[in-house]
Design an enzyme around this catalytic site. Sequence first.
Site, PDB file in Angstrom:
ATOM      1  N   ASP A  26       0.838  -1.194   0.000  1.00  8.22           N
ATOM      2  CA  ASP A  26       0.000   0.000   0.000  1.00  8.22           C
ATOM      3  C   ASP A  26       0.879   1.252   0.000  1.00  8.22           C
ATOM      4  O   ASP A  26       2.039   1.204   0.408  1.00  8.22           O
ATOM      5  CB  ASP A  26      -0.885   0.027   1.255  1.00  8.22           C
ATOM      6  CG  ASP A  26      -1.892  -1.114   1.253  1.00  8.22           C
ATOM      7  OD1 ASP A  26      -2.188  -1.636   0.165  1.00  8.22           O
ATOM      8  OD2 ASP A  26      -2.368  -1.459   2.342  1.00  8.22           O
TER       9      ASP A  26
HETATM   10  N1  URA Z   1      -1.354  -5.845   4.002  1.00  4.63           N
HETATM   11  C1  URA Z   1      -1.842  -4.595   3.914  1.00  4.63           C
HETATM   12  O1  URA Z   1      -2.882  -4.296   4.458  1.00  4.63           O
HETATM   13  N2  URA Z   1      -1.141  -3.687   3.202  1.00  4.63           N
HETATM   14  C2  URA Z   1       0.029  -3.962   2.608  1.00  4.63           C
HETATM   15  O2  URA Z   1       0.636  -3.076   2.015  1.00  4.63           O
HETATM   16  C3  URA Z   1       0.525  -5.261   2.702  1.00  4.63           C
HETATM   17  C4  URA Z   1      -0.185  -6.192   3.418  1.00  4.63           C
END
Ligand code: URA
Length: 232
Positions: free
Chosen positions: A101
């Site tokens: 993310d």
């Molecule tokens: N889980 C999440 O919620 N975000 C990420 O970036 C990776 C795993």
Amino acid sequence: MMRLDRMLSDMGVSSRSQTKKAIRQKRICINGIPARTSDVKIDPDSDQITIDGFLVAYQKYAYFMLNKPQGVISATEGGCETVLDLIDSSIPDLFPVGRLDKDTVGLLLITNDGELAHNLLSPSKHVDKEYEVELLHPLSDEDILKIEKGIRLHDEEFQPAVYKKMDDLHCRLIIHEGKYHQIKRMMEALQNEVVFLKRIRMKNLVLDENLQLGQSRELTAEELRDLKEQGR
Ligand code: URA
């Protein structure tokens, strides 16, 4: 066999026009003899190519480990800064293996090796992904049991994960899937919230703690060999 100019452009060493120019200047040699044309066919594994006397060892693909900072997206293009903007290389066709993310930091593998990426991302391979997680609220024993047994929320299911407690608000989680916002959504299902998320491992590739946020380096031969091994 491949064209000399193709080999050099694939590796990000020189563009076709730069290769042409270097050949005119007699700076490129094949097995010690100055190359005469840029389209000459060479065997990249056995012919010795040098530029200004320096050996150019052929590597079909490139592999970088990036310590992704917050605020950049795990895509190859988009309105804002992408993880590729942080890689100091002109090697073509690089892409991130999977996504973090925008606000997640940590380990991201960047390569142009589609087969390795497929093997690491394929759901059937269950490759480990380990994260450091900071939470808004402490987890109860019941929450931890759910994490370890698998979480079901509405019509969605998260497979069992490995939980390692650091302190009340910090833990490590190892997941084997790569669902969208997976850890955040697992914690939401427990009425909790992720405050900070950092990936520290993918399969047996561990984030190099010497890399500052935004820095990257090429994988070592050993890291690459381990990553290509079967297993998770
Ligand atoms: N889980 C999440 O919620 N975000 C990420 O970036 C990776 C795993």
